[in-house]
Design an enzyme around this catalytic site. Sequence first.
Site, PDB file in Angstrom:
ATOM      1  N   ARG A  27      -9.040  35.238 -25.378  1.00 23.37           N
ATOM      2  CA  ARG A  27      -8.299  33.924 -25.737  1.00 23.37           C
ATOM      3  C   ARG A  27      -8.695  33.687 -27.439  1.00 23.37           C
ATOM      4  O   ARG A  27      -8.762  32.900 -27.853  1.00 23.37           O
ATOM      5  CB  ARG A  27      -9.197  32.789 -25.250  1.00 23.37           C
ATOM      6  CG  ARG A  27      -8.856  32.496 -23.478  1.00 23.37           C
ATOM      7  CD  ARG A  27      -9.139  31.386 -23.422  1.00 23.37           C
ATOM      8  NE  ARG A  27      -8.864  30.984 -22.000  1.00 23.37           N
ATOM      9  CZ  ARG A  27      -9.554  30.789 -20.926  1.00 23.37           C
ATOM     10  NH1 ARG A  27     -11.046  31.064 -21.256  1.00 23.37           N
ATOM     11  NH2 ARG A  27      -9.509  30.924 -19.742  1.00 23.37           N
TER      12      ARG A  27
ATOM     13  N   ASP B  95      -7.281  42.593 -20.884  1.00 25.62           N
ATOM     14  CA  ASP B  95      -6.020  41.782 -21.175  1.00 25.62           C
ATOM     15  C   ASP B  95      -5.233  42.351 -22.416  1.00 25.62           C
ATOM     16  O   ASP B  95      -5.709  42.996 -23.389  1.00 25.62           O
ATOM     17  CB  ASP B  95      -6.226  40.216 -21.241  1.00 25.62           C
ATOM     18  CG  ASP B  95      -6.637  39.769 -20.135  1.00 25.62           C
ATOM     19  OD1 ASP B  95      -6.454  40.239 -18.920  1.00 25.62           O
ATOM     20  OD2 ASP B  95      -7.947  39.008 -19.970  1.00 25.62           O
TER      21      ASP B  95
ATOM     22  N   CYS C 272     -17.871  30.237 -29.554  1.00 22.53           N
ATOM     23  CA  CYS C 272     -18.644  31.149 -28.902  1.00 22.53           C
ATOM     24  C   CYS C 272     -19.929  31.211 -29.767  1.00 22.53           C
ATOM     25  O   CYS C 272     -19.766  31.491 -30.701  1.00 22.53           O
ATOM     26  CB  CYS C 272     -18.034  32.278 -28.182  1.00 22.53           C
ATOM     27  SG  CYS C 272     -16.983  32.065 -27.027  1.00 22.53           S
TER      28      CYS C 272
ATOM     29  N   CYS D 144     -16.449  38.081 -29.013  1.00 18.96           N
ATOM     30  CA  CYS D 144     -16.023  39.466 -28.642  1.00 18.96           C
ATOM     31  C   CYS D 144     -14.848  40.070 -29.486  1.00 18.96           C
ATOM     32  O   CYS D 144     -13.720  39.174 -29.407  1.00 18.96           O
ATOM     33  CB  CYS D 144     -15.746  39.364 -27.137  1.00 18.96           C
ATOM     34  SG  CYS D 144     -17.247  38.591 -26.056  1.00 18.96           S
TER      35      CYS D 144
ATOM     36  N   CYS E 277     -11.639  39.735 -27.179  1.00 16.51           N
ATOM     37  CA  CYS E 277     -11.451  38.605 -26.445  1.00 16.51           C
ATOM     38  C   CYS E 277     -10.130  37.824 -26.149  1.00 16.51           C
ATOM     39  O   CYS E 277      -9.048  38.036 -26.944  1.00 16.51           O
ATOM     40  CB  CYS E 277     -12.007  37.162 -27.325  1.00 16.51           C
ATOM     41  SG  CYS E 277     -11.679  35.314 -26.556  1.00 16.51           S
TER      42      CYS E 277
ATOM     43  N   ARG F 133      -3.960  26.596 -12.506  1.00 13.66           N
ATOM     44  CA  ARG F 133      -3.066  27.527 -11.967  1.00 13.66           C
ATOM     45  C   ARG F 133      -3.304  27.697 -10.500  1.00 13.66           C
ATOM     46  O   ARG F 133      -2.199  28.045  -9.632  1.00 13.66           O
ATOM     47  CB  ARG F 133      -3.566  28.843 -12.717  1.00 13.66           C
ATOM     48  CG  ARG F 133      -2.723  29.949 -12.579  1.00 13.66           C
ATOM     49  CD  ARG F 133      -3.248  31.219 -13.208  1.00 13.66           C
ATOM     50  NE  ARG F 133      -4.257  31.205 -14.448  1.00 13.66           N
ATOM     51  CZ  ARG F 133      -3.760  31.212 -15.485  1.00 13.66           C
ATOM     52  NH1 ARG F 133      -2.659  31.047 -15.907  1.00 13.66           N
ATOM     53  NH2 ARG F 133      -4.738  31.153 -16.240  1.00 13.66           N
ATOM     54  N   TYR F 134      -4.258  27.562  -9.868  1.00  5.55           N
ATOM     55  CA  TYR F 134      -4.579  27.636  -8.617  1.00  5.55           C
ATOM     56  C   TYR F 134      -4.917  26.049  -7.896  1.00  5.55           C
ATOM     57  O   TYR F 134      -5.201  25.455  -8.449  1.00  5.55           O
ATOM     58  CB  TYR F 134      -5.841  28.446  -8.120  1.00  5.55           C
ATOM     59  CG  TYR F 134      -5.942  29.836  -8.723  1.00  5.55           C
ATOM     60  CD1 TYR F 134      -4.954  30.904  -8.531  1.00  5.55           C
ATOM     61  CD2 TYR F 134      -6.579  30.259  -9.901  1.00  5.55           C
ATOM     62  CE1 TYR F 134      -4.869  32.231  -8.974  1.00  5.55           C
ATOM     63  CE2 TYR F 134      -6.727  31.452 -10.470  1.00  5.55           C
ATOM     64  CZ  TYR F 134      -5.965  32.459 -10.093  1.00  5.55           C
ATOM     65  OH  TYR F 134      -5.957  33.490 -10.504  1.00  5.55           O
TER      66      TYR F 134
ATOM     67  N   ASP G 240      -5.614  40.042 -14.494  1.00  5.16           N
ATOM     68  CA  ASP G 240      -4.823  38.849 -14.641  1.00  5.16           C
ATOM     69  C   ASP G 240      -3.417  38.974 -15.127  1.00  5.16           C
ATOM     70  O   ASP G 240      -3.190  39.539 -16.258  1.00  5.16           O
ATOM     71  CB  ASP G 240      -5.541  37.867 -15.811  1.00  5.16           C
ATOM     72  CG  ASP G 240      -5.774  36.584 -15.370  1.00  5.16           C
ATOM     73  OD1 ASP G 240      -4.867  35.837 -14.943  1.00  5.16           O
ATOM     74  OD2 ASP G 240      -6.925  35.991 -15.592  1.00  5.16           O
TER      75      ASP G 240
ATOM     76  N   ARG H 227      -8.592  24.644  -7.815  1.00  2.00           N
ATOM     77  CA  ARG H 227      -9.707  24.773  -8.968  1.00  2.00           C
ATOM     78  C   ARG H 227      -8.867  24.662 -10.190  1.00  2.00           C
ATOM     79  O   ARG H 227      -7.743  25.113 -10.514  1.00  2.00           O
ATOM     80  CB  ARG H 227     -10.553  26.030  -8.982  1.00  2.00           C
ATOM     81  CG  ARG H 227      -9.573  27.298  -8.714  1.00  2.00           C
ATOM     82  CD  ARG H 227     -10.468  28.217  -8.270  1.00  2.00           C
ATOM     83  NE  ARG H 227      -9.921  29.776  -8.092  1.00  2.00           N
ATOM     84  CZ  ARG H 227      -8.974  30.194  -7.223  1.00  2.00           C
ATOM     85  NH1 ARG H 227      -8.425  29.233  -6.472  1.00  2.00           N
ATOM     86  NH2 ARG H 227      -8.468  31.572  -7.271  1.00  2.00           N
TER      87      ARG H 227
ATOM     88  N   LYS I 226      -5.024  36.095 -11.164  1.00  2.00           N
ATOM     89  CA  LYS I 226      -5.706  37.176 -10.990  1.00  2.00           C
ATOM     90  C   LYS I 226      -5.355  37.997  -9.567  1.00  2.00           C
ATOM     91  O   LYS I 226      -5.159  37.139  -8.610  1.00  2.00           O
ATOM     92  CB  LYS I 226      -7.273  37.214 -10.974  1.00  2.00           C
ATOM     93  CG  LYS I 226      -7.542  36.431 -12.295  1.00  2.00           C
ATOM     94  CD  LYS I 226      -9.179  36.211 -12.051  1.00  2.00           C
ATOM     95  CE  LYS I 226      -9.719  35.326 -13.418  1.00  2.00           C
ATOM     96  NZ  LYS I 226      -9.071  34.028 -13.578  1.00  2.00           N
TER      97      LYS I 226
HETATM   98  C1  PLP Z   1      -9.479  32.849 -13.539  1.00  2.00           C
HETATM   99  C2  PLP Z   1      -9.057  31.548 -13.566  1.00  2.00           C
HETATM  100  C3  PLP Z   1      -9.888  31.081 -12.387  1.00  2.00           C
HETATM  101  C4  PLP Z   1     -10.872  31.242 -11.574  1.00  2.00           C
HETATM  102  O1  PLP Z   1     -10.459  32.260 -10.813  1.00  2.00           O
HETATM  103  P1  PLP Z   1     -11.397  32.882  -9.273  1.00  2.00           P
HETATM  104  O2  PLP Z   1     -10.446  34.207  -8.723  1.00  2.00           O
HETATM  105  O3  PLP Z   1     -11.762  31.753  -8.664  1.00  2.00           O
HETATM  106  O4  PLP Z   1     -12.544  33.265 -10.113  1.00  2.00           O
HETATM  107  C5  PLP Z   1      -9.364  29.556 -12.188  1.00  2.00           C
HETATM  108  N1  PLP Z   1      -8.484  29.149 -12.759  1.00  2.00           N
HETATM  109  C6  PLP Z   1      -7.783  29.818 -13.732  1.00  2.00           C
HETATM  110  C7  PLP Z   1      -6.682  29.210 -14.682  1.00  2.00           C
HETATM  111  C8  PLP Z   1      -8.167  31.060 -14.073  1.00  2.00           C
HETATM  112  O5  PLP Z   1      -7.562  31.850 -15.007  1.00  2.00           O
HETATM  113  S1  SF4 Z   2     -14.310  36.764 -24.342  1.00  2.00           S
HETATM  114 FE1  SF4 Z   2     -13.863  35.220 -25.855  1.00  2.00          FE
HETATM  115  S2  SF4 Z   2     -14.550  33.393 -24.651  1.00  2.00           S
HETATM  116 FE2  SF4 Z   2     -15.337  34.844 -23.704  1.00  2.00          FE
HETATM  117  S3  SF4 Z   2     -17.540  35.137 -24.806  1.00  2.00           S
HETATM  118 FE3  SF4 Z   2     -16.267  36.613 -25.769  1.00  2.00          FE
HETATM  119  S4  SF4 Z   2     -15.538  35.539 -27.521  1.00  2.00           S
HETATM  120 FE4  SF4 Z   2     -16.115  34.211 -26.206  1.00  2.00          FE
END
Ligand code: PLP
Ligand code: SF4
Length: 363
Positions: free
Chosen positions: A123, A283, A114, A118, A121, A101-102, A320, A105, A327
């Site tokens: 995802r 989220d 996991c 959670c 979660c 996305r960025y 996000d 990274r 973010k």
């Molecule tokens: C959250 C996230 C990151 C990490 O973001 P930071 O602001 O560097 O902590 C990197 N890539 C993606 C796709 C993310 O969702």
């Molecule tokens: S938020 Fe989702 S991915 Fe993160 S620890 Fe909890 S269950 Fe696992």
Amino acid sequence: MGTRRRHLVVSATDGTLRRPVELAAFGLIPTERIAELEPVSKRYALALPPALVRLIDPADPEDPIARQFLPDSNELENTPGEIADPIGDNVYSPVEAIVHRYPDRVLLKLLATCPVYCRFCFRRETVGQGKGVLSSEALDRALAYIAAHSDIWEVILTGGDPLALSPRRLEAVARRLAGVAHVKILRIHTRMPVAVPERIDAALIAALQASGKSVYVALHANHPRELTQAARMACARFIDAGIPMLGQTVLLRGVNDNAETLAALMRAFVETRIKPYYLHHPDLAPGTAHFRLSIEEGQTLAAALLGRISGLCQPTYVLDIPGGFGKTPIGRNRVRLGKADTGEADSHEIEDWRGIVHAYPPA
Ligand SMILES: *Cc1c(COP(=O)(O)O)cnc(C)c1O
Ligand code: SF4
């Protein structure tokens, strides 16, 4: 209930509870609710490892640990605006397991399970839905993508919980990243030190260090009680090995939506030598409306930490943005253009931590 009964109902050898009937056997839910919660745990995976079983107070109907991890029939209620992929991972996934996305990274999702699930979660439509570890072909393609993009300075292992992989598997990935010179940082997002603290051992740490990169570990924890003595010792093993730690917390109704709990959590992180990093606005994941609060409520809570507790304890409150836009900090803006008392047309008004506004000149 007797220990004999406990022994009979635990299905997994590691003592993790995975079915409502097991939760009931441990007195964590009333037997009458098993039938109601069965469909919830089929829709969204359930796992509660022993360290978290022990943390729950079954006598407290508002226990913040129970609220994070025990299934709730509210989870089957979808409210308008909720989306299966709330932070837009799919939009920025050039190859399986990579989210880019960025520019500098990428996320590398090695697995979709996991140690604890959670209930909020973000995802939840992909994590714990039966997909296990990434295939070796997909891993090859993901690593080839990283090797081919020299802008990638940092690789962030996430999932799922990457530390649920065996040290052998982690080391194999780490060794392959070691061969990619433009990657300087390996960051791991995990809940493992809280969920299964004994898993953080010398073999696991050595596996990460085989990358030869600067390794950072970000711990997801939402309530100060999660930082038990065992969890703190697990974190100390990382930190003493030269791996700095960051804290990330999801703001959650009924878990940490008051300034005292948040302050205690941030202090617990810092006492453990973990620097609070992000405080995430919840989220728009499906079936999580009962956890959400408004941005205004979140801003009030984040502002309540300012000044009152050490600067070391301050996380950045972030959202996000739905759709994959990334973010962004959403704390209250403490700078306004104003006329205050300098007499200048375009001075600034700056709010201090007590809420008192001060003038600051334009340049
Ligand atoms: C959250 C996230 C990151 C990490 O973001 P930071 O602001 O560097 O902590 C990197 N890539 C993606 C796709 C993310 O969702
Ligand atoms: S938020 Fe989702 S991915 Fe993160 S620890 Fe909890 S269950 Fe696992």
